[in-house]
Design a protein around this motif. Structure first.
Motif, PDB file in Angstrom:
ATOM      1  N   ASP A   1       0.845  -1.197   0.000  1.00  8.61           N
ATOM      2  CA  ASP A   1       0.000   0.000   0.000  1.00  8.61           C
ATOM      3  C   ASP A   1       0.879   1.245   0.000  1.00  8.61           C
ATOM      4  OD1 ASP A   1      -2.213   1.598   0.060  1.00  8.61           O
ATOM      5  OD2 ASP A   1      -2.557   1.378   2.222  1.00  8.61           O
ATOM      6  N   GLY A   2       1.714   1.372  -1.049  1.00 11.00           N
ATOM      7  CA  GLY A   2       2.555   2.550  -1.173  1.00 11.00           C
ATOM      8  C   GLY A   2       3.843   2.435  -0.386  1.00 11.00           C
ATOM      9  N   GLU A   3       4.613   3.519  -0.382  1.00  5.39           N
ATOM     10  CA  GLU A   3       5.882   3.558   0.321  1.00  5.39           C
ATOM     11  C   GLU A   3       5.651   3.680   1.829  1.00  5.39           C
ATOM     12  OE1 GLU A   3       7.959   6.794  -1.552  1.00  5.39           O
ATOM     13  OE2 GLU A   3       8.833   5.429  -3.041  1.00  5.39           O
ATOM     14  N   GLY A   4       6.614   3.178   2.602  1.00  3.38           N
ATOM     15  CA  GLY A   4       6.484   3.254   4.045  1.00  3.38           C
ATOM     16  C   GLY A   4       7.068   2.034   4.724  1.00  3.38           C
ATOM     17  N   VAL A   5       6.825   1.930   6.033  1.00  4.66           N
ATOM     18  CA  VAL A   5       7.365   0.839   6.838  1.00  4.66           C
ATOM     19  C   VAL A   5       6.299  -0.233   7.021  1.00  4.66           C
ATOM     20  CG1 VAL A   5       8.334   0.188   9.074  1.00  4.66           C
ATOM     21  CG2 VAL A   5       8.951   2.381   8.034  1.00  4.66           C
ATOM     22  N   TYR A   6       6.689  -1.477   6.765  1.00  5.26           N
ATOM     23  CA  TYR A   6       5.793  -2.629   6.890  1.00  5.26           C
ATOM     24  C   TYR A   6       6.394  -3.623   7.885  1.00  5.26           C
ATOM     25  CZ  TYR A   6       3.504  -0.890   2.680  1.00  5.26           C
ATOM     26  OH  TYR A   6       2.835  -0.103   1.768  1.00  5.26           O
ATOM     27  N   GLU A   7       5.520  -4.329   8.557  1.00  8.55           N
ATOM     28  CA  GLU A   7       5.931  -5.429   9.436  1.00  8.55           C
ATOM     29  C   GLU A   7       5.613  -6.738   8.716  1.00  8.55           C
ATOM     30  OE1 GLU A   7       5.429  -5.824  14.048  1.00  8.55           O
ATOM     31  OE2 GLU A   7       3.710  -6.821  13.098  1.00  8.55           O
ATOM     32  N   ILE A   8       6.629  -7.559   8.502  1.00  6.37           N
ATOM     33  CA  ILE A   8       6.456  -8.812   7.759  1.00  6.37           C
ATOM     34  C   ILE A   8       6.700  -9.981   8.698  1.00  6.37           C
ATOM     35  CG2 ILE A   8       7.202 -10.186   5.791  1.00  6.37           C
ATOM     36  CD1 ILE A   8       8.081  -7.689   4.408  1.00  6.37           C
ATOM     37  N   THR A   9       5.733 -10.891   8.744  1.00  2.00           N
ATOM     38  CA  THR A   9       5.841 -12.108   9.560  1.00  2.00           C
ATOM     39  C   THR A   9       5.916 -13.317   8.638  1.00  2.00           C
ATOM     40  OG1 THR A   9       4.609 -11.125  11.389  1.00  2.00           O
ATOM     41  CG2 THR A   9       4.734 -13.531  11.321  1.00  2.00           C
ATOM     42  N   VAL A  10       6.924 -14.147   8.849  1.00  2.16           N
ATOM     43  CA  VAL A  10       7.096 -15.381   8.088  1.00  2.16           C
ATOM     44  C   VAL A  10       6.871 -16.552   9.039  1.00  2.16           C
ATOM     45  CG1 VAL A  10       8.622 -16.752   6.640  1.00  2.16           C
ATOM     46  CG2 VAL A  10       8.788 -14.244   6.596  1.00  2.16           C
ATOM     47  N   ARG A  11       5.930 -17.393   8.680  1.00  2.00           N
ATOM     48  CA  ARG A  11       5.638 -18.592   9.475  1.00  2.00           C
ATOM     49  C   ARG A  11       6.062 -19.827   8.682  1.00  2.00           C
ATOM     50  NH1 ARG A  11       2.315 -20.893  13.485  1.00  2.00           N
ATOM     51  NH2 ARG A  11       1.550 -22.978  12.933  1.00  2.00           N
ATOM     52  N   VAL A  12       6.833 -20.697   9.324  1.00  7.83           N
ATOM     53  CA  VAL A  12       7.278 -21.943   8.714  1.00  7.83           C
ATOM     54  C   VAL A  12       6.544 -23.092   9.394  1.00  7.83           C
ATOM     55  CG1 VAL A  12       9.247 -23.386   8.126  1.00  7.83           C
ATOM     56  CG2 VAL A  12       9.540 -20.905   8.337  1.00  7.83           C
ATOM     57  N   ASP A  13       5.789 -23.859   8.638  1.00  5.52           N
ATOM     58  CA  ASP A  13       5.070 -24.986   9.220  1.00  5.52           C
ATOM     59  C   ASP A  13       6.032 -26.127   9.543  1.00  5.52           C
ATOM     60  OD1 ASP A  13       2.622 -23.734   9.130  1.00  5.52           O
ATOM     61  OD2 ASP A  13       2.098 -24.525   7.160  1.00  5.52           O
ATOM     62  N   GLY A  14       5.613 -27.010  10.446  1.00  2.00           N
ATOM     63  CA  GLY A  14       6.430 -28.168  10.796  1.00  2.00           C
ATOM     64  C   GLY A  14       6.605 -29.095   9.611  1.00  2.00           C
ATOM     65  N   MET A  15       7.770 -29.714   9.530  1.00  3.44           N
ATOM     66  CA  MET A  15       8.066 -30.584   8.393  1.00  3.44           C
ATOM     67  C   MET A  15       7.284 -31.885   8.497  1.00  3.44           C
ATOM     68  SD  MET A  15      12.172 -30.176   7.690  1.00  3.44           S
ATOM     69  CE  MET A  15      11.976 -30.767   6.000  1.00  3.44           C
ATOM     70  N   THR A  16       6.766 -32.335   7.361  1.00  2.00           N
ATOM     71  CA  THR A  16       6.135 -33.655   7.271  1.00  2.00           C
ATOM     72  C   THR A  16       7.076 -34.674   6.651  1.00  2.00           C
ATOM     73  OG1 THR A  16       5.153 -33.068   5.134  1.00  2.00           O
ATOM     74  CG2 THR A  16       3.826 -32.654   7.094  1.00  2.00           C
ATOM     75  N   GLU A  17       8.189 -34.202   6.071  1.00  2.00           N
ATOM     76  CA  GLU A  17       9.162 -35.115   5.486  1.00  2.00           C
ATOM     77  C   GLU A  17       9.840 -35.934   6.575  1.00  2.00           C
ATOM     78  OE1 GLU A  17       8.762 -31.616   2.726  1.00  2.00           O
ATOM     79  OE2 GLU A  17       8.879 -31.928   4.886  1.00  2.00           O
ATOM     80  N   ARG A  18      10.293 -37.125   6.203  1.00  2.00           N
ATOM     81  CA  ARG A  18      11.060 -37.938   7.143  1.00  2.00           C
ATOM     82  C   ARG A  18      12.391 -37.253   7.428  1.00  2.00           C
ATOM     83  NH1 ARG A  18      11.960 -43.933   5.406  1.00  2.00           N
ATOM     84  NH2 ARG A  18      12.845 -42.853   3.607  1.00  2.00           N
ATOM     85  N   ARG A  19      12.805 -37.290   8.698  1.00  2.00           N
ATOM     86  CA  ARG A  19      14.033 -36.633   9.112  1.00  2.00           C
ATOM     87  C   ARG A  19      14.941 -37.661   9.777  1.00  2.00           C
ATOM     88  NH1 ARG A  19       9.567 -34.077  10.221  1.00  2.00           N
ATOM     89  NH2 ARG A  19       9.561 -34.412  12.460  1.00  2.00           N
ATOM     90  N   LEU A  20      16.197 -37.708   9.313  1.00  2.00           N
ATOM     91  CA  LEU A  20      17.142 -38.713   9.781  1.00  2.00           C
ATOM     92  C   LEU A  20      18.381 -38.045  10.358  1.00  2.00           C
ATOM     93  CD1 LEU A  20      17.018 -41.250   6.783  1.00  2.00           C
ATOM     94  CD2 LEU A  20      15.730 -41.350   8.931  1.00  2.00           C
TER      95      LEU A  20
END
Length: 348
Positions: free
Chosen positions: A149-168
């Motif tokens: 919404d134009g120029e200015g300061v934004y707050e950005i949140t990044v959410r990473v979901d838990g992995m469903t892949e097998r982990r070894l």
């Protein structure tokens, strides 16, 4: 099913780095015409653009790096079809999130995905999941075009979901939970439009690729060279331009007596970027007897990186066949959009 999910049915602002990204609102200036008669393989793109680091922070078990560049064209993949996403007039930036393990610096493709929320003055400006993507010089990441919404300061949140892949290995008890990070981003058109930009009229369309970027704040998303994989290397084979490396592991903490582990690492040519979100089946014969015939599971391991694997209830010298049921369901920057779309069957 969410559009970002695998479709089996088918503050460090100012640090400049290179990415294979695309355009501003004036598309005639920043999006050169696509190469005519593009090969069905990796090819040198028409151009590359820089990107700027917004920030990187810990998010639970993960480390997340967030960068931005011009809005740009890219291609989404459903089944074996790639479809171009064009730039909208309202698009302001292309945001890119990279996720990695802070201990081993291993980049982590996550099928369950990443979401990005952008707020300004207490109101949400955007809230959507970026696409899992591969680009030639950024490797694997999550990205999409976003309207601000134009120029200015934004707050950005990044959410990473838990992995469903097998982990070894060292990943066995990690990455099961979601993580979240928040950072501020001051957007100005002048700063965005000052990001570097290069065209390659003499190289575009050739069977080659841009080099992977190298930077201090984020790791490159590369899997090991075939000769550096653990176990006995059974061989490498080329599919529809992607390279498959199969290795047979006889000794590992995950194995019990009488078991072996088959790992198939699939990567891009030239840069060894992992190709996630595929559907692979594997068959294993030992002394003429079938000992495994089933799917190969998406797996992450510090020594192998992202790969497709299976525990086999047998030992000995194997004969392996890998059938690709579904190609990588990841979006692509220019230079990858015509590659990795076939479903080969390979023997090792």
């Amino acid at each position: 099913m969410d559009r970002r999910r695998f479709l089996a049915s088918a503050g460090l602002a100012g640090a400049s780095i290179l990415a294979g990204c695309g355009s501003v609102e004036n598309q005639s200036t920043r999006s050169p015409p696509l190469v005519e008669n593009r090969p069905d393989a990796t090819y040198y793109p028409t151009h590359s653009e820089g990107m700027e680091m917004i920030g990187h922070k810990q998010a639970g078990d993960y480390m997340v790096g967030l960068t931005y560049s011009y809005p740009h064209r890219f291609w989404t993949v459903t089944g074996t079809n790639a479809e171009q996403v064009t730039i909208r007039d309202a698009d302001s930036v292309h945001l890119m999130a990279s996720v990695w393990d802070p201990e081993t610096m291993t980049v982590l493709p996550i099928e369950s995905g990443v979401s990005i929320t952008i707020d300004a003055d207490g109101e949400t400006v955007a809230d959507k999941q970026p696409w899992p993507m591969v680009s030639q010089n950024m490797g694997f990441h999550y990205g999409d075009n976003y309207q601000l919404d134009g120029e200015g300061v934004y707050e950005i949140t990044v959410r990473v979901d838990g992995m469903t892949e097998r982990r070894l290995g060292g990943f066995a008890d990690r990455f099961g939970d979601a993580g979240e990070m928040t950072t501020n981003f001051e957007f100005s058109r002048d700063a965005r439009d000052a990001i570097s930009y290069d065209e390659y009229p003499d190289q575009q369309g050739s069977r080659a690729a841009l080099d992977l970027m190298s930077m201090e704040m984020m790791p490159t998303s590369q899997v090991p060279a075939p000769e550096d994989l653990p176990g006995e290397l059974l061989g490498t084979a080329k599919g529809s331009d992607e390279v498959y490396a199969a290795t047979w592991v006889s000794e590992a903490d995950v194995l019990e007596s009488g078991q072996s582990y088959l790992a198939v690492s699939v990567r891009t040519p030239y840069n060894r970027v992992p190709l996630p979100m595929m559907s692979l089946d594997g068959t294993v014969e030992i002394d003429g007897e079938s000992v495994y015939d089933d799917a190969l599971s998406p797996t992450v391991d510090p020594a192998v990186g992202y790969h497709y694997g299976a525990v086999v209830e047998a030992t000995g010298d194997p004969s392996v066949t890998v059938e690709t049921i579904g190609p990588p369901q990841v979006s692509r920057h220019e230079g990858y959009e015509t590659a990795f779309l076939d479903t080969p069957t390979l023997s090792f």
